[in-house]
Scaffold this active site. Structure first.
Site, mmCIF file in Angstrom:
data_model
loop_
_atom_site.group_PDB
_atom_site.id
_atom_site.type_symbol
_atom_site.label_atom_id
_atom_site.label_comp_id
_atom_site.label_asym_id
_atom_site.label_seq_id
_atom_site.Cartn_x
_atom_site.Cartn_y
_atom_site.Cartn_z
ATOM 1 N N LYS A 51 64.518 3.271 22.755
ATOM 2 C CA LYS A 51 63.895 2.037 23.622
ATOM 3 C C LYS A 51 62.649 1.616 23.056
ATOM 4 C CE LYS A 51 66.021 4.303 27.912
ATOM 5 N NZ LYS A 51 67.103 3.670 27.745
ATOM 6 N N SER A 74 63.703 3.509 36.133
ATOM 7 C CA SER A 74 64.172 2.282 35.478
ATOM 8 C C SER A 74 64.614 0.892 36.188
ATOM 9 C CB SER A 74 65.309 2.553 34.367
ATOM 10 O OG SER A 74 66.390 3.032 34.907
ATOM 11 N N HIS A 108 61.632 6.038 29.231
ATOM 12 C CA HIS A 108 61.096 4.503 29.280
ATOM 13 C C HIS A 108 59.795 4.575 29.121
ATOM 14 C CE1 HIS A 108 64.561 2.041 30.524
ATOM 15 N NE2 HIS A 108 64.986 3.252 31.283
HETATM 16 C C1 PLP Z 1 65.814 8.040 32.658
HETATM 17 C C2 PLP Z 1 66.643 7.735 31.280
HETATM 18 N N1 PLP Z 1 67.212 8.799 30.389
HETATM 19 C C3 PLP Z 1 68.096 8.496 29.787
HETATM 20 C C4 PLP Z 1 68.576 7.271 29.329
HETATM 21 C C5 PLP Z 1 69.536 7.103 28.207
HETATM 22 O O1 PLP Z 1 68.987 6.852 26.920
HETATM 23 P P1 PLP Z 1 69.699 6.847 25.676
HETATM 24 O O2 PLP Z 1 70.013 5.104 25.995
HETATM 25 O O3 PLP Z 1 68.780 7.202 24.531
HETATM 26 O O4 PLP Z 1 70.819 7.801 25.706
HETATM 27 C C6 PLP Z 1 68.097 6.277 29.926
HETATM 28 C C7 PLP Z 1 68.707 4.792 29.649
HETATM 29 O O5 PLP Z 1 68.246 3.908 30.165
HETATM 30 C C8 PLP Z 1 67.179 6.368 31.048
HETATM 31 O O6 PLP Z 1 66.804 5.357 31.836
#
Ligand code: PLP
Length: 416
Positions: A260, A197, A231
């Site tokens: 997201k 990200s 993402h």
């Molecule tokens: C690769 C990845 N996994 C998990 C998450 C967390 O997602 P959530 O907000 O649904 O907990 C993120 C959040 O940015 C992320 O970038």
């Protein structure tokens, strides 16, 4: 004595964090949203730092589905599912997620973070001393994996010998680790982000799957590929199916989020029914923690319907916006920090102070972006992370790029 000493230590720790300029707790307060803009202090800002890649967060049909779901099921879930029961909409959403990804079943969590914590723990280690699932696992993780994956491995409490980290997106290194551990473990779990990200780079799932298949027979219980595609689900690949669609490969387990691109809330895991059944028994943050509310589940279901029916059109708009942005950056002499083809587009600044300054000047111009500095990115790679959405208007993107170029130029000339 009470807690005086401990509170003093906490105060010192907060001071240390603040002095490094990395504190996060003074978050910006947003009063509301208007079209694709956030209202702050009564002024509209165009948002370039949201994961709402398809602009669905403010979609009227999703909001109205959420309202209907809340009326029907109440504002909160009441209790965990095995105690209070499962509402129809949670079940329907799980089936819709499984269908969307072409899998047998899916399971909802309150977030993707919570899914990663529990799922990795369950896969790495049986949940009780008498579990039939042994902890004789080697976990191999990309060095830049998301914090939720790192924590998931950490909470599983395995020894150092059971954890290996491969160099970021380096498939030779991944293969080396597997080769060197042949015969030492009963099973291997390879876990990775789908999109990283900070830079928007895409892990090549096909390469990972090919390596996993090559060495699968060397381990009694095989090699499992787990991809956190948070993402990418909804906004990547021709129809939004994420990394699998883009690379033409199939992970064993996919972790996704509805929070997201789907514009709703909650995390999920999808895969073969046997995995999902096992998680319903063993994943602590599923068994012992509330699910998302019925309203949230209804919003998620409507978002999935919209993406399934109109996803191609919305993705086309997103990709057009990404193209407008990238062309604007290049034609204005600015540099991108990666060749991402995802909605995450980092502008390379290369200096922490300049990054901070430009982010602040862009805010004055009415744009919300996030500066990312060392140690999150390597030294000299400080960037402005820009997140493009299908909801952006062409002129917003063009105005934003113009502002970036002007501030960069003036800073370089020493005017600002
Ligand atoms: C690769 C990845 N996994 C998990 C998450 C967390 O997602 P959530 O907000 O649904 O907990 C993120 C959040 O940015 C992320 O970038």
């Amino acid at each position: 004595m009470g807690l005086k000493k401990f509170k003093e230590i906490l105060g010192n720790e907060l001071g240390r964090i603040d002095s490094l300029g990395i504190s996060k707790r003074n978050e910006r307060v947003i009063e509301g949203f208007w079209e694709d803009g956030a209202i702050i202090g009564g002024r509209r800002y165009v948002v370039f730092n949201s994961n709402d890649y398809l602009g669905l967060r403010l979609n009227k049909k999703i909001i109205s589905a959420e309202e209907e779901g809340t009326k029907k099921y109440g504002a909160g879930p009441g209790a965990v599912r095995f105690i209070s029961g499962t509402t129809e909409v949670h079940k329907n959403l799980e089936l819709a997620i499984a269908k969307f990804h072409g899998r047998e079943d899916a399971i909802l969590f309150s977030s993707a973070f919570s899914a990663n914590l529990s799922v990795l723990h369950s896969l790495i280690k049986g949940q009780s001393v008498d579990s039939l699932v042994s902890s004789n696992t080697l976990v191999i993780s990309d060095e830049l994996n998301h914090r939720s994956i790192i924590e998931g491995i950490r909470v599983s409490g395995i020894s150092k010998l059971q954890k290996e980290v491969f160099s970021h997106m380096n498939y030779d290194d991944l293969e080396r680790i597997i080769r060197e551990n042949k015969g030492k473990f009963r099973r291997v779990i390879i876990v990775t982000d789908g999109i990283f990200s900070m830079l928007g780079e895409a892990q090549d799932i096909k390469k990972i799957k090919t390596i996993a298949e090559r060495y699968d027979d060397e381990f009694e219980e095989g090699i499992l590929v787990v991809v956190d595609d948070a993402h990418r689900v909804g906004c990547f690949g021709k129809t939004g199916r994420g990394c699998e669609e883009f690379f033409g490969a199939r992970a064993d387990i996919i972790i996704g989020t509805l929070g997201k691109a789907f514009g709703a809330d909650g995390g999920y895991v999808t895969g073969d029914k046997i995995f999902i059944d096992y998680f319903r028994e063993s994943a602590a943050s599923y068994v012992y923690s509330n699910p998302i509310s019925g309203g949230n589940a209804s919003a998620g279901l409507e978002a999935l319907r919209i993406i399934s029916e109109e996803g191609v059109k919305i993705l086309k708009k997103l990709n057009e916006n990404i193209k407008i942005f990238k062309e604007g950056i290049v034609s204005n002499g600015l540099k991108l920090a990666s060749d991402s083809n995802h909605a995450i587009q980092p502008i390379l600044i290369g200096d922490p102070e300049k990054t901070k300054k430009i982010v602040s000047l862009l805010f004055d111009d009415g744009f919300l972006v996030t500066g990312i500095n060392y140690p999150i990115v390597p030294k000299g790679c400080d960037e402005i992370r820009v997140q493009i959405s299908a909801a952006h208007k062409k002129e917003d993107i063009e105005n934003f790029v113009d502002s970036c170029e002007r501030h960069m130029r003036e800073i370089q000339m020493g005017i600002k």
